[in-house]
Structures are given as structure tokens and as C-alpha cells.
Motif scaffolding. Structure first.
Motif, PDB file in Angstrom:
ATOM      1  N   ALA A  70      -7.329  -0.400  -4.469  1.00  0.00           N
ATOM      2  CA  ALA A  70      -7.011  -1.083  -3.416  1.00  0.00           C
ATOM      3  C   ALA A  70      -6.541  -0.915  -2.129  1.00  0.00           C
ATOM      4  CB  ALA A  70      -5.466  -2.011  -4.166  1.00  0.00           C
TER       5      ALA A  70
ATOM      6  N   GLY B  40       1.437  -3.623  -9.105  1.00  0.00           N
ATOM      7  CA  GLY B  40       0.360  -2.563  -9.273  1.00  0.00           C
ATOM      8  C   GLY B  40       0.666  -1.570 -10.035  1.00  0.00           C
TER       9      GLY B  40
ATOM     10  N   CYS C 200       0.430  -1.462  -0.772  1.00  0.00           N
ATOM     11  CA  CYS C 200      -0.301  -2.723  -1.001  1.00  0.00           C
ATOM     12  C   CYS C 200       0.919  -3.754  -1.074  1.00  0.00           C
ATOM     13  CB  CYS C 200      -0.967  -2.150  -2.361  1.00  0.00           C
ATOM     14  SG  CYS C 200      -2.363  -1.062  -1.993  1.00  0.00           S
TER      15      CYS C 200
ATOM     16  N   CYS D 218      -2.192 -11.309  -6.640  1.00  0.00           N
ATOM     17  CA  CYS D 218      -3.015 -10.443  -6.943  1.00  0.00           C
ATOM     18  C   CYS D 218      -2.292  -9.000  -7.557  1.00  0.00           C
ATOM     19  CB  CYS D 218      -3.982  -9.962  -5.948  1.00  0.00           C
ATOM     20  SG  CYS D 218      -3.123  -9.102  -4.503  1.00  0.00           S
TER      21      CYS D 218
ATOM     22  N   ALA E   1       0.115  -7.527  -2.393  1.00  0.00           N
ATOM     23  CA  ALA E   1       0.055  -7.325  -3.638  1.00  0.00           C
ATOM     24  C   ALA E   1       1.144  -7.846  -4.261  1.00  0.00           C
ATOM     25  CB  ALA E   1      -0.256  -5.973  -3.945  1.00  0.00           C
TER      26      ALA E   1
ATOM     27  N   MET F 299      -6.598  -7.819  -0.234  1.00  0.00           N
ATOM     28  CA  MET F 299      -5.080  -8.264  -0.517  1.00  0.00           C
ATOM     29  C   MET F 299      -4.661  -9.341   0.391  1.00  0.00           C
ATOM     30  SD  MET F 299      -3.119  -4.792  -1.627  1.00  0.00           S
ATOM     31  CE  MET F 299      -4.058  -3.898  -0.500  1.00  0.00           C
TER      32      MET F 299
ATOM     33  N   GLY G 272     -10.010  -2.982  -0.164  1.00  0.00           N
ATOM     34  CA  GLY G 272      -9.145  -3.459  -0.877  1.00  0.00           C
ATOM     35  C   GLY G 272      -7.807  -4.132   0.083  1.00  0.00           C
ATOM     36  N   THR G 273      -7.721  -3.337   0.959  1.00  0.00           N
ATOM     37  CA  THR G 273      -6.521  -3.721   2.025  1.00  0.00           C
ATOM     38  C   THR G 273      -7.074  -5.052   2.629  1.00  0.00           C
ATOM     39  OG1 THR G 273      -7.451  -2.396   4.000  1.00  0.00           O
ATOM     40  CG2 THR G 273      -5.598  -1.360   2.430  1.00  0.00           C
TER      41      THR G 273
ATOM     42  N   LEU H 158      -7.544  -6.205  -8.248  1.00  0.00           N
ATOM     43  CA  LEU H 158      -8.215  -5.534  -7.142  1.00  0.00           C
ATOM     44  C   LEU H 158      -7.806  -4.239  -7.456  1.00  0.00           C
ATOM     45  CD1 LEU H 158      -6.616  -7.121  -3.933  1.00  0.00           C
ATOM     46  CD2 LEU H 158      -8.876  -7.784  -5.176  1.00  0.00           C
ATOM     47  N   HIS H 159      -8.942  -3.368  -7.764  1.00  0.00           N
ATOM     48  CA  HIS H 159      -9.016  -1.990  -7.999  1.00  0.00           C
ATOM     49  C   HIS H 159      -9.324  -1.106  -6.635  1.00  0.00           C
ATOM     50  CE1 HIS H 159      -8.621  -2.385 -12.181  1.00  0.00           C
ATOM     51  NE2 HIS H 159      -9.777  -2.764 -12.559  1.00  0.00           N
TER      52      HIS H 159
ATOM     53  N   VAL I 244      -2.728  -4.864  -8.293  1.00  0.00           N
ATOM     54  CA  VAL I 244      -3.512  -3.929  -7.765  1.00  0.00           C
ATOM     55  C   VAL I 244      -3.504  -2.697  -8.321  1.00  0.00           C
ATOM     56  CG1 VAL I 244      -3.365  -4.954  -5.420  1.00  0.00           C
ATOM     57  CG2 VAL I 244      -1.944  -2.951  -6.139  1.00  0.00           C
TER      58      VAL I 244
END
Length: 323
Positions: free
Chosen positions: A145, A185, A177, A164, A182, A154, A150-151, A142-143, A166
């Protein structure tokens, strides 16, 4: 009716035209809260016009109370507390929208919380599970995030068993995150994410609002039969695609937007949310993450906050005190 008007470089809360009575399957909603989305910034800048027939007023999601119903409405009645996914018009005292784009507020949730649900959870669900076709146990990158989408994404990954990785714009955001689901990251300001993602493991699906600048690195980390779903252009709109890698790894690149979909198509997405997401909201497994709020009269300040990428989660505008 009061609504936000774009006047040069500023947003102004002014009197405008009243809405017509709801027709067919439409409902009219008295707006309590409006969500702020990056699409609003793009429309304000002139780069993302509303679909034909949609309101020119900014705003893609609201919560509020139904004030009136068209003669063919099946699911709602005046007084219902709802949230809605819009093609435009949310920065206003009232909106008129097809009932298929409306959901009852989850039990136990306030209208403030509900305003943070429609756009981000519809976008996340559509692109993870419908466009991205996630299968049990598949892994996700996930970019951006820390954004609203994004939140939400996740939390959905955590709830449905998808590890995942991030990317976000600070170490603090990465740590936040991780509390939302996540597994690991990468701070985008420290360079390419490629080696960090490879060290973490394979990636079956990527959800990317950045676009062109991330395309080469996305292809490098995407596994065989992987899906890259692009939902934004923050990093530009033109990039070189490695077709050899695309063929050899059977990668799929999918472009996806939600705003211009028909009421029927949006209704199908919201039906999925009602079945799969709303029970988890009620159970406390996932939650709307609200970063900040402003009165609707201070919409400029809310836009500046989002433009600065200062948020972790949703930014909201308070329109009226409706409970």
C-alpha cells in the motif's frame, strides 16, 4: 534527442534518434518530469518487454508541454500543459503519444505534481472500479500500500466511501497509510495477514501486486462474491489455487495489466479520471504523493530507491525546467 539508454547494469543519459513528427491524433510533448514505476525495473531486467511498436526507452508516464500536434488532434494545442500515460519512452526529452492518452494538468497543479498522476491513478481506478467493480460501501484489501499505486488507491477508497485494510513493509509505512485513508493495516514482516484481516472484517475486493505468494491467504480472507485483482508478480508467478474455495464462495480472480491496452482503451480510463478524479484533485480531497526525485541523469539512484522499497508514494525524474 537525449534519452536514457540501458547499458549493461547502468542507465546512461545519451543522445539518440530524434522523434518523427506526430501523425493522426498524436501529439509531441516536451518532457518536464517522468514517473518511475516498478515496470521500469522489470523492463530493465529483461522480464517485461514493451508492447509491439512501443518505444524501447523506459518510462510509462510524463508531464510536460505540447510542442506539436498531428493533423487529426481534437483536444489539445501547442503550449498546453499536460500529463500522459505511455506504453514506453518517458525517460527522454520528448515523447509522441496518442492524444487519448493525454490529460490536461489539473488546475493549480505544477508539472512536477502532474507527473505523479497518470500511471498510478489510471491503474488504481481501472482495477478498483472497472475490473474490481466496487459497489457502494464495499470493503477493500490493498497490498503493497505504500507504493505509488497503493497511495493513490487508498485515497480513492477514502474519497468514494470504501473502507480499506492495507499491508506494507514497516510500521511507519502503516501509520502513514492511515493518514491517507487506510482504516487499519498489517506489517508484512510480522507474518500472515489473514487473522488481522479477519478481525477487521470481510473483504469484498483485493488489489494485489504481489501475486503467487499471497494467493492462498488472499483466498482465505476474500468474502463470498469477492474479487481478487492481481496486477503484479513481486511474489512470484505460480501458486496453488483452491478451486473448492473459489467455487463455494463464488470468488473471481482477475488478471490485469494496463501497459499493452490500446489508445482507445486507455482513453476510456483517462475519461473516467477526468470525470471522477480530476474534480477531487482540484477540490483537495486527494493529492499526488511524491516520495523523492532525482535529475534524469541520476536515474540509477531513483531505481535503487524503488528497488529497496524505500518509497512511500511516487519517485520522479526531472528532465527539463518547463515551469
Amino acid at each position: 534527442m537525449q534519452a536514457i539508454l540501458v547499458q549493461g547494469d547502468t542507465l546512461s543519459w545519451q543522445s539518440g534518434s530524434d522523434l518523427s513528427s506526430p501523425q493522426g491524433r498524436e501529439v509531441r510533448i516536451d518532457v518536464a518530469w517522468a514517473g518511475v514505476n516498478r515496470a521500469d525495473l522489470m523492463q530493465r531486467a529483461g522480464s517485461y518487454p514493451p508492447p509491439p511498436g512501443a518505444s524501447e526507452t523506459l518510462g510509462l508516464e510524463v508531464s510536460g508541454v505540447i510542442a506539436a500536434c498531428g493533423p487529426e488532434v481534437r483536444e489539445f494545442m501547442p503550449g498546453d500543459r499536460v500529463c500522459a500515460l505511455l506504453a514506453g519512452g518517458g525517460y527522454a526529452e520528448q515523447v509522441v503519444v496518442d492524444e487519448r492518452q493525454v490529460l490536461q494538468v489539473p488546475a493549480g497543479f505544477s508539472l512536477r505534481q502532474a507527473a505523479a498522476l497518470p500511471e498510478v491513478y489510471a491503474t488504481a481506478w481501472l482495477n478498483l472500479f472497472m475490473e474490481g467493480a466496487l459497489k457502494a460501501g464495499e470493503r477493500v484489501l490493498l497490498h503493497a500500500a505504500a507504493s505509488g499505486v497503493g497511495t493513490a488507491a487508498m485515497q480513492l477508497c477514502r474519497a468514494f466511501g470504501h473502507p480499506c485494510f492495507v499491508t506494507a513493509g514497516s510500521d511507519d509505512k502503516i501509520e502513514r497509510c492511515k493518514t491517507l485513508g487506510a482504516d487499519s493495516g498489517w506489517n508484512r514482516h510480522t507474518g500472515s495477514f489473514v487473522e488481522a484481516v479477519k478481525a477487521w472484517g470481510s473483504v469484498d475486493m483485493i488489489l494485489d501486486p504481489v501475486g503467487a505468494s499471497y494467493l492462498p491467504d488472499n483466498q482465505r480472507v476474500l468474502a463470498a462474491d469477492g474479487r481478487l485483482v492481481i496486477i503484479g508478480l513481486m511474489g512470484g508467478r505460480q501458486a496453488e489455487l483452491d478451486i473448492g474455495r473459489l467455487l463455494m464462495k463464488r470468488q473471481r480472480v482477475i488478471g490485469s495489466t494496463l501497459r499493452a491496452k490500446s489508445p482507445e482503451a486507455k482513453g476510456a480510463i483517462l475519461d473516467e479520471l477526468r470525470r471522477h478524479v480530476w474534480p477531487r484533485l482540484f477540490a483537495g480531497e486527494i493529492e499526488p504523493l511524491i516520495d523523492a526525485e532525482w535529475p534524469i541523469e541520476d536515474a540509477d539512484a531513483a531505481h535503487a530507491h524503488l528497488t529497496a522499497n524505500a518509497n512511500i508514494g511516487k519517485v520522479l525524474l526531472k528532465v527539463a525546467a518547463l515551469g
